[in-house]
Design an enzyme around this catalytic site. Structure first.
Site, PDB file in Angstrom:
ATOM      1  N   ASP A  52       0.839  -1.204   0.000  1.00 47.83           N
ATOM      2  CA  ASP A  52       0.000   0.000   0.000  1.00 47.83           C
ATOM      3  C   ASP A  52       0.875   1.255   0.000  1.00 47.83           C
ATOM      4  O   ASP A  52       0.370   2.372  -0.043  1.00 47.83           O
ATOM      5  CB  ASP A  52      -1.013  -0.012   1.163  1.00 47.83           C
ATOM      6  CG  ASP A  52      -0.355  -0.113   2.515  1.00 47.83           C
ATOM      7  OD1 ASP A  52       0.884  -0.205   2.587  1.00 47.83           O
ATOM      8  OD2 ASP A  52      -1.088  -0.083   3.528  1.00 47.83           O
ATOM      9  N   SER A  53       2.207   1.054  -0.017  1.00 51.78           N
ATOM     10  CA  SER A  53       3.121   2.180  -0.258  1.00 51.78           C
ATOM     11  C   SER A  53       2.877   2.742  -1.662  1.00 51.78           C
ATOM     12  O   SER A  53       3.384   3.821  -1.980  1.00 51.78           O
ATOM     13  CB  SER A  53       4.577   1.740  -0.094  1.00 51.78           C
ATOM     14  OG  SER A  53       4.837   0.557  -0.830  1.00 51.78           O
ATOM     15  N   ASP A  91      -1.029  -6.031  -0.094  1.00 48.82           N
ATOM     16  CA  ASP A  91      -1.497  -5.397   1.150  1.00 48.82           C
ATOM     17  C   ASP A  91      -3.010  -5.212   1.134  1.00 48.82           C
ATOM     18  O   ASP A  91      -3.562  -4.668   0.163  1.00 48.82           O
ATOM     19  CB  ASP A  91      -0.871  -4.002   1.291  1.00 48.82           C
ATOM     20  CG  ASP A  91       0.403  -4.027   2.113  1.00 48.82           C
ATOM     21  OD1 ASP A  91       0.534  -4.901   3.000  1.00 48.82           O
ATOM     22  OD2 ASP A  91       1.270  -3.173   1.858  1.00 48.82           O
ATOM     23  N   LYS A 121      -1.332  -9.365   2.854  1.00 46.64           N
ATOM     24  CA  LYS A 121      -0.612  -8.932   4.066  1.00 46.64           C
ATOM     25  C   LYS A 121      -1.496  -7.972   4.854  1.00 46.64           C
ATOM     26  O   LYS A 121      -2.195  -7.148   4.257  1.00 46.64           O
ATOM     27  CB  LYS A 121       0.709  -8.256   3.681  1.00 46.64           C
ATOM     28  CG  LYS A 121       1.452  -7.627   4.870  1.00 46.64           C
ATOM     29  CD  LYS A 121       2.918  -7.346   4.562  1.00 46.64           C
ATOM     30  CE  LYS A 121       3.202  -6.034   3.880  1.00 46.64           C
ATOM     31  NZ  LYS A 121       2.740  -4.834   4.593  1.00 46.64           N
ATOM     32  N   GLU A 123      -1.541  -5.482   8.632  1.00 47.37           N
ATOM     33  CA  GLU A 123      -0.734  -4.865   9.681  1.00 47.37           C
ATOM     34  C   GLU A 123      -1.415  -5.036  11.035  1.00 47.37           C
ATOM     35  O   GLU A 123      -2.606  -4.729  11.169  1.00 47.37           O
ATOM     36  CB  GLU A 123      -0.565  -3.360   9.401  1.00 47.37           C
ATOM     37  CG  GLU A 123       0.227  -3.072   8.139  1.00 47.37           C
ATOM     38  CD  GLU A 123       0.431  -1.584   7.888  1.00 47.37           C
ATOM     39  OE1 GLU A 123       0.026  -0.749   8.742  1.00 47.37           O
ATOM     40  OE2 GLU A 123       0.983  -1.249   6.829  1.00 47.37           O
ATOM     41  N   GLU A 190       9.061  -4.127  10.625  1.00 48.46           N
ATOM     42  CA  GLU A 190       9.522  -2.849  10.071  1.00 48.46           C
ATOM     43  C   GLU A 190      10.083  -1.947  11.164  1.00 48.46           C
ATOM     44  O   GLU A 190       9.435  -1.711  12.196  1.00 48.46           O
ATOM     45  CB  GLU A 190       8.346  -2.150   9.350  1.00 48.46           C
ATOM     46  CG  GLU A 190       8.750  -0.806   8.750  1.00 48.46           C
ATOM     47  CD  GLU A 190       7.761  -0.272   7.724  1.00 48.46           C
ATOM     48  OE1 GLU A 190       6.804  -0.998   7.352  1.00 48.46           O
ATOM     49  OE2 GLU A 190       7.952   0.878   7.289  1.00 48.46           O
TER      50      GLU A 190
HETATM   51  O1  KIV Z   1       3.593  -1.131   1.638  1.00 49.43           O
HETATM   52  C1  KIV Z   1       4.784  -1.475   1.699  1.00 49.43           C
HETATM   53  O2  KIV Z   1       5.615  -1.172   0.826  1.00 49.43           O
HETATM   54  C2  KIV Z   1       5.205  -2.266   2.847  1.00 49.43           C
HETATM   55  C3  KIV Z   1       6.666  -2.517   3.021  1.00 49.43           C
HETATM   56  C4  KIV Z   1       7.322  -1.315   3.568  1.00 49.43           C
HETATM   57  C5  KIV Z   1       6.946  -3.721   3.846  1.00 49.43           C
HETATM   58  O3  KIV Z   1       4.394  -2.673   3.626  1.00 49.43           O
END
Ligand code: KIV
Length: 272
Positions: A52-53, A91, A121, A123, A190
């Site tokens: 989600d980055s 994510d 994934k 969090e 992280e």
């Molecule tokens: O969204 C992302 O890029 C991440 C990484 C920093 C692990 O969750």
């Protein structure tokens, strides 16, 4: 420990487990689009994270909070079309899994069905345990994410290193164990102290992949655009830049402007 690299034709969650057992480190990078995904996969990365980055890197937001489930599915399906070997993790975006386990499962199913990715994934630790279990019960592989969890940035108030204090470190260790017991296939840690990350990795049988978590873990992940130097404002200590693309691209594009203005481009050989 250095281990002989096996030639895995296709990376699965089982492959990652074997890699940990064999002491082979896991390589992971983000990708958000087809072209980049073909390069990342072709280079031999084991895991591609549709992170989600994308909210920061692709859309220019300050945080990961605004990106939607539909947008994540768009990015994920573009990546899926470019990948032959790597395991693809996507994510679940902020707001798509925190409210209740049924909604979490619906979101995970949408990612799997509509993008064709291999896993998701999420969090967090015990707060989202029921959602994780619900997703796992549907046969969807889940990767956990602890430490600095960017979807909670407004709760933390800062992007500094997490779990430096004993209480937070203790909770992180409990959460990591809970994620393993629940059935997660791997965990991202992280921005936490390297000593703590190593301790967690050594105490678990599932792979622990670090970002800013030192070299005592089972693998490393970075945001692609940061490690190839396409972004320029972000300089955390943990980031190694392998290219300086922001500068290289700017120079190339300026040269193009010059060539167009001076009618150097196209040349005789570049026309019909
Ligand atoms: O969204 C992302 O890029 C991440 C990484 C920093 C692990 O969750």
């Amino acid at each position: 420990m250095s281990a002989a690299q096996k030639d895995y034709k296709k990376v699965t969650v089982k492959t990652l487990s074997d890699m940990k057992a064999n002491g082979e480190k896991i390589s992971m990078l983000t990708a958000y689009d087809y072209t980049m995904a073909t390069i990342v996969d072709g280079a031999g990365l084991d895991v591609i994270l549709v992170g989600d980055s994308a909210s920061n890197v692709m859309a220019g937001y300050q945080t990961t909070l605004p990106i939607t489930l539909d947008q994540m599915i768009y990015h994920a399906s573009s990546v899926v079309r470019g990948v032959n070997r790597a395991l693809i993790v996507v994510d679940l975006p902020f707001g798509s899994y925190q409210s209740d386990p049924k909604e979490a499962l619906r979101s995970a199913i949408r990612i799997m069905k509509e993008s064709g990715a291999h896993s998701i994934k999420v969090e967090g630790g015990k707060e989202i345990k029921e959602s994780i279990k619900r997703i796992l019960n549907a046969g969807i592989p889940v990767m956990g994410h602890l430490g600095l969890t960017p979807q909670s940035i407004y709760k933390f108030g800062t992007f500094t290193v997490r779990a430096k204090e004993e209480e937070e470190a203790k909770k992180l260790k409990q959460d990591a164990l809970m994620l393993q017991k629940a059935g997660c296939f791997a965990i991202v840690l992280e921005k936490i102290p390297a000593k703590l990350a190593k301790e967690v990795a050594e105490s678990l049988t599932i792979p622990v992949i670090g970002i800013g978590a030192g070299n005592g873990v089972d693998g490393q992940v970075l945001v692609l655009h940061d490690m190839i130097g396409m972004t320029k404002e972000f300089h955390p200590r943990f980031l190694r830049r392998y290219l300086n693309l922001y500068e290289d691209m700017t120079n190339a594009l300026s040269q193009y402007v010059t060539d167009v203005k001076s009618v150097d481009f196209p040349s005789e050989d570049e026309q019909y």
